[in-house]
Design a protein around this motif. Structure first.
Motif, PDB file in Angstrom:
ATOM      1  N   SER A  27       0.813  -1.230   0.000  1.00 44.00           N
ATOM      2  CA  SER A  27       0.000   0.000   0.000  1.00 44.00           C
ATOM      3  C   SER A  27       0.842   1.273   0.000  1.00 44.00           C
ATOM      4  O   SER A  27       0.341   2.349  -0.302  1.00 44.00           O
ATOM      5  CB  SER A  27      -0.901   0.014   1.233  1.00 44.00           C
ATOM      6  OG  SER A  27      -0.094   0.075   2.398  1.00 44.00           O
ATOM      7  N   LYS A  29       1.800   2.685   2.562  1.00 48.49           N
ATOM      8  CA  LYS A  29       1.217   3.542   3.602  1.00 48.49           C
ATOM      9  C   LYS A  29       1.784   3.259   4.993  1.00 48.49           C
ATOM     10  O   LYS A  29       1.541   4.018   5.921  1.00 48.49           O
ATOM     11  CB  LYS A  29      -0.299   3.332   3.653  1.00 48.49           C
ATOM     12  CG  LYS A  29      -1.052   3.972   2.493  1.00 48.49           C
ATOM     13  CD  LYS A  29      -2.535   3.685   2.636  1.00 48.49           C
ATOM     14  CE  LYS A  29      -3.292   4.265   1.452  1.00 48.49           C
ATOM     15  NZ  LYS A  29      -4.672   3.747   1.399  1.00 48.49           N
ATOM     16  N   VAL A  30       2.457   2.119   5.125  1.00 48.36           N
ATOM     17  CA  VAL A  30       2.889   1.724   6.475  1.00 48.36           C
ATOM     18  C   VAL A  30       4.305   2.219   6.750  1.00 48.36           C
ATOM     19  O   VAL A  30       5.285   1.679   6.247  1.00 48.36           O
ATOM     20  CB  VAL A  30       2.800   0.184   6.655  1.00 48.36           C
ATOM     21  CG1 VAL A  30       3.285  -0.218   8.041  1.00 48.36           C
ATOM     22  CG2 VAL A  30       1.372  -0.288   6.443  1.00 48.36           C
ATOM     23  N   SER A  39       1.110  10.788   8.247  1.00 46.21           N
ATOM     24  CA  SER A  39       0.124   9.702   8.278  1.00 46.21           C
ATOM     25  C   SER A  39       0.772   8.332   8.132  1.00 46.21           C
ATOM     26  O   SER A  39       0.249   7.342   8.636  1.00 46.21           O
ATOM     27  CB  SER A  39      -0.925   9.919   7.192  1.00 46.21           C
ATOM     28  OG  SER A  39      -0.355   9.722   5.917  1.00 46.21           O
ATOM     29  N   TYR A  40       1.918   8.245   7.450  1.00 38.68           N
ATOM     30  CA  TYR A  40       2.578   6.941   7.285  1.00 38.68           C
ATOM     31  C   TYR A  40       2.928   6.346   8.658  1.00 38.68           C
ATOM     32  O   TYR A  40       2.695   5.168   8.927  1.00 38.68           O
ATOM     33  CB  TYR A  40       3.853   7.085   6.447  1.00 38.68           C
ATOM     34  CG  TYR A  40       3.611   7.673   5.084  1.00 38.68           C
ATOM     35  CD1 TYR A  40       3.065   6.901   4.059  1.00 38.68           C
ATOM     36  CD2 TYR A  40       3.903   9.013   4.817  1.00 38.68           C
ATOM     37  CE1 TYR A  40       2.830   7.446   2.804  1.00 38.68           C
ATOM     38  CE2 TYR A  40       3.672   9.572   3.569  1.00 38.68           C
ATOM     39  CZ  TYR A  40       3.128   8.781   2.563  1.00 38.68           C
ATOM     40  OH  TYR A  40       2.891   9.316   1.333  1.00 38.68           O
ATOM     41  N   ASP A  43      -0.442   6.005  10.939  1.00 41.62           N
ATOM     42  CA  ASP A  43      -1.269   4.855  10.559  1.00 41.62           C
ATOM     43  C   ASP A  43      -0.636   3.543  11.017  1.00 41.62           C
ATOM     44  O   ASP A  43      -1.334   2.629  11.485  1.00 41.62           O
ATOM     45  CB  ASP A  43      -1.487   4.823   9.030  1.00 41.62           C
ATOM     46  CG  ASP A  43      -2.416   5.942   8.576  1.00 41.62           C
ATOM     47  OD1 ASP A  43      -2.989   6.624   9.458  1.00 41.62           O
ATOM     48  OD2 ASP A  43      -2.555   6.153   7.365  1.00 41.62           O
ATOM     49  N   SER A  46      -1.104   3.344  14.745  1.00 40.89           N
ATOM     50  CA  SER A  46      -2.497   2.991  15.076  1.00 40.89           C
ATOM     51  C   SER A  46      -2.723   1.503  14.875  1.00 40.89           C
ATOM     52  O   SER A  46      -3.381   0.844  15.692  1.00 40.89           O
ATOM     53  CB  SER A  46      -3.478   3.743  14.171  1.00 40.89           C
ATOM     54  OG  SER A  46      -3.430   5.103  14.458  1.00 40.89           O
ATOM     55  N   ALA A  47      -2.189   0.962  13.785  1.00 38.10           N
ATOM     56  CA  ALA A  47      -2.382  -0.466  13.489  1.00 38.10           C
ATOM     57  C   ALA A  47      -1.732  -1.329  14.572  1.00 38.10           C
ATOM     58  O   ALA A  47      -2.307  -2.331  15.017  1.00 38.10           O
ATOM     59  CB  ALA A  47      -1.794  -0.794  12.122  1.00 38.10           C
ATOM     60  N   GLU A  50      -3.801  -1.146  17.685  1.00 40.41           N
ATOM     61  CA  GLU A  50      -4.982  -2.012  17.562  1.00 40.41           C
ATOM     62  C   GLU A  50      -4.612  -3.463  17.871  1.00 40.41           C
ATOM     63  O   GLU A  50      -5.385  -4.186  18.505  1.00 40.41           O
ATOM     64  CB  GLU A  50      -5.582  -1.927  16.143  1.00 40.41           C
ATOM     65  CG  GLU A  50      -6.301  -0.620  15.847  1.00 40.41           C
ATOM     66  CD  GLU A  50      -7.476  -0.342  16.786  1.00 40.41           C
ATOM     67  OE1 GLU A  50      -8.202  -1.286  17.128  1.00 40.41           O
ATOM     68  OE2 GLU A  50      -7.638   0.820  17.190  1.00 40.41           O
TER      69      GLU A  50
ATOM     70  N   LYS B  20      -6.946   8.031  19.600  1.00 40.83           N
ATOM     71  CA  LYS B  20      -8.084   7.116  19.388  1.00 40.83           C
ATOM     72  C   LYS B  20      -9.269   7.517  20.271  1.00 40.83           C
ATOM     73  O   LYS B  20     -10.407   7.564  19.809  1.00 40.83           O
ATOM     74  CB  LYS B  20      -7.635   5.678  19.692  1.00 40.83           C
ATOM     75  CG  LYS B  20      -8.691   4.629  19.403  1.00 40.83           C
ATOM     76  CD  LYS B  20      -8.190   3.241  19.735  1.00 40.83           C
ATOM     77  CE  LYS B  20      -9.313   2.239  19.798  1.00 40.83           C
ATOM     78  NZ  LYS B  20      -9.677   1.640  18.548  1.00 40.83           N
ATOM     79  N   ARG B  30      -5.006  16.578  16.474  1.00 41.27           N
ATOM     80  CA  ARG B  30      -4.083  15.781  15.664  1.00 41.27           C
ATOM     81  C   ARG B  30      -2.767  15.556  16.385  1.00 41.27           C
ATOM     82  O   ARG B  30      -2.379  16.329  17.278  1.00 41.27           O
ATOM     83  CB  ARG B  30      -3.828  16.474  14.322  1.00 41.27           C
ATOM     84  CG  ARG B  30      -3.223  17.845  14.459  1.00 41.27           C
ATOM     85  CD  ARG B  30      -2.969  18.445  13.112  1.00 41.27           C
ATOM     86  NE  ARG B  30      -2.076  17.617  12.321  1.00 41.27           N
ATOM     87  CZ  ARG B  30      -1.341  18.073  11.321  1.00 41.27           C
ATOM     88  NH1 ARG B  30      -1.395  19.351  10.988  1.00 41.27           N
ATOM     89  NH2 ARG B  30      -0.549  17.279  10.652  1.00 41.27           N
TER      90      ARG B  30
END
Lengths: 381, 92
Positions: A27, A29-30, A39-40, A43, A46-47, A50, B20, B30
């Motif tokens: 992607s 993106k990571v 954001s790279y 994100d 965040s992953a 999770e 989150k 942000r």
């Protein structure tokens, strides 16, 4: 091909695991988690967060930030054993342990840590649980044990050991390599000090993933230091969890895959997976039990996912090669990195043939394996 | 003059957890690189509208509890002029 070596690694993964990893890699993106505010990086962070939340939820841990990721259960066990157990003390473990528990414990002898081993009762087909309390002495500080034997498939009674640890104020370190995702486990309720898991077996993630859960207020010492994405001017590695136990770039792509594997376990439900594996293990065990030339090891009633056997006095490696060459059945032979199990069963030279299952193992595959073993047994006779 | 809050964390993991949490209650702050004048050495901080101060501080207190500092930042429109910092200590 018939794959019965799932205790080594589950070779078949849920489709979404492969898709998640492919997407993560392709992607573009990571990025590197916690290394930037673009954001790279966010994100990826965040992953990974999770994934921590899912691990905490699956294993009943209330603090997701007390979940630290490592490249495998061995690293997690090294961190737990070396980071929690003090010098100059006594530790109790069992003869069911894998070398990933035994070798770090043996290393602690350099710090004057003495070990005692709880034996396995072959007649009662379980650990000699009464020995745990008898082995406790004034300087005992910890009990380290497996959740499920990687050779026999025996499920260890963690509830019993937990109560003992609470009664005598002992550290409780659990090797969940074989049980994580397969056997119900609640970290908070069992008051475990460290639960070590791997991602590539019954969590259906990729190899290179694993970790440990510790208590929020754990005094565990980290054994690695380096980049952390914060406090760059400090000469000391950050001591907040999970940073204390992690250093350097995490395996984000694979952790995203692990996350998808945990989704699979949760979607299928741990109860369903448990019942499925109990059914397969019991079916194979029942049939083999009725065959004269087959020696079965471990518990008839308290085992899951794994079945160890021998045919007559034939070396396990010969049986494994026959199964592979003539039937395309993949099993593991030898000592399975669990030397004390083989001392117990006097199979140091012969080894054991281990069949191990996953949620993708079918009844038809079990039937095929039974026929193959039966044919080999008849031929040998 | 621009006024906003910057929350600086002891651990980057608190930062991602905070982001989150805020998203879940539709607070659209942000994550930013931690400004060196607030705390040197990388890290992530959370920047959010000053008008959401009460809601943000309550949420931080309830859900994060520790390991963070909240700064009220006043900056000129161009961002190059003097900056006033106020550390908010209501909850931590």
């Amino acid at each position: 091909m018939y794959y019965f070596d799932n205790a080594a690694t589950t070779i078949k993964k849920p489709k979404q695991v492969g898709e998640a990893i492919f997407e993560a890699v392709t992607s573009e993106k990571v990025g590197n988690p916690a290394r930037g505010a673009h954001s790279y990086s966010i994100d990826a962070f965040s992953a990974v967060y999770e994934a921590r939340l899912k691990i905490a939820s699956l294993f009943g841990a209330s603090d997701e930030l007390a979940v630290a990721f490592t490249q495998n259960a061995t690293m997690a066990l090294n961190i737990a054993i070396k980071g929690l157990i003090p010098s100059d003390c006594h530790v109790i473990t069992t003869v069911l342990e894998h070398n990933s528990v035994l070798r770090p414990l043996y290393e602690l002898s350099q710090r004057n840590v003495n070990l005692s081993f709880v034996n396995y009762d072959k007649d009662r087909q379980c650990l000699c649980y009464e020995e745990f309390e008898k082995l406790i002495q004034e300087d005992t500080r910890a009990i380290v044990c497996t959740q499920v034997s990687n050779v026999l498939g025996d499920i260890v009674n963690l509830e019993f050991i937990s109560k003992l640890c609470q009664k005598y104020n002992l550290l409780f370190i659990v090797d969940g390599s074989q049980g994580a995702g397969l056997v119900p486990f609640n970290f908070d309720r069992l008051k475990v000090d460290a639960f070590c898991f791997t991602g590539h077996k019954s969590l259906y993630g990729p190899q290179g993933t694993g970790g440990l859960i510790v208590k929020s207020d754990s005094q565990i010492k980290g054994i690695v230091s380096g980049g952390s994405g914060n406090l760059s001017f400090s000469k000391k590695h950050p001591q907040e969890l999970p940073d204390r136990l992690e250093a350097g770039t995490l395996n984000s792509h694979s952790l995203i895959g692990l996350s998808a594997g945990i989704d699979y376990v949760l979607d299928e439900t741990p109860e369903k997976l448990w019942n499925q594996q109990i059914k397969l293990t019991s079916k194979m065990r029942e049939v083999f039990k009725s065959m004269d030339s087959i020696s079965l090891y471990g518990s008839d009633t308290q085992s899951i996912g794994t079945l160890a056997l021998n045919i007559g006095q034939v070396n396990a490696s010969d049986i494994a090669m026959l199964l592979w060459d003539e039937y395309r059945i993949a099993v593991r032979a030898g000592s399975h990195c669990a030397p004390l199990v083989h001392q117990t069963f006097k199979t140091i030279e012969q080894g054991m043939v281990r069949f191990s299952f996953s949620s993708f193992t079918t009844v038809e595959e079990i039937d095929y394996a039974i026929e193959a073993v039966d044919a080999i047994a008849k031929k040998i006779r | 003059m621009l006024t906003y809050l910057v929350i600086v964390f002891d651990s980057t993991h608190y930062a991602i957890k905070t982001e989150k949490l805020m998203k879940q209650v539709n607070i659209s702050g942000r994550l930013i690189p931690t400004p060196g004048n607030l705390r040197a050495g990388c890290g992530l901080s959370y920047k959010v509208d000053i008008n959401l101060k009460k809601k943000v501080l309550t949420l931080l207190n309830e859900e994060i509890g520790q390991g963070y500092e909240v700064f009220e930042i006043k900056k000129s429109e161009k961002g190059t002029d003097s900056e006033q910092l106020t550390v908010l200590n209501e909850f931590n």
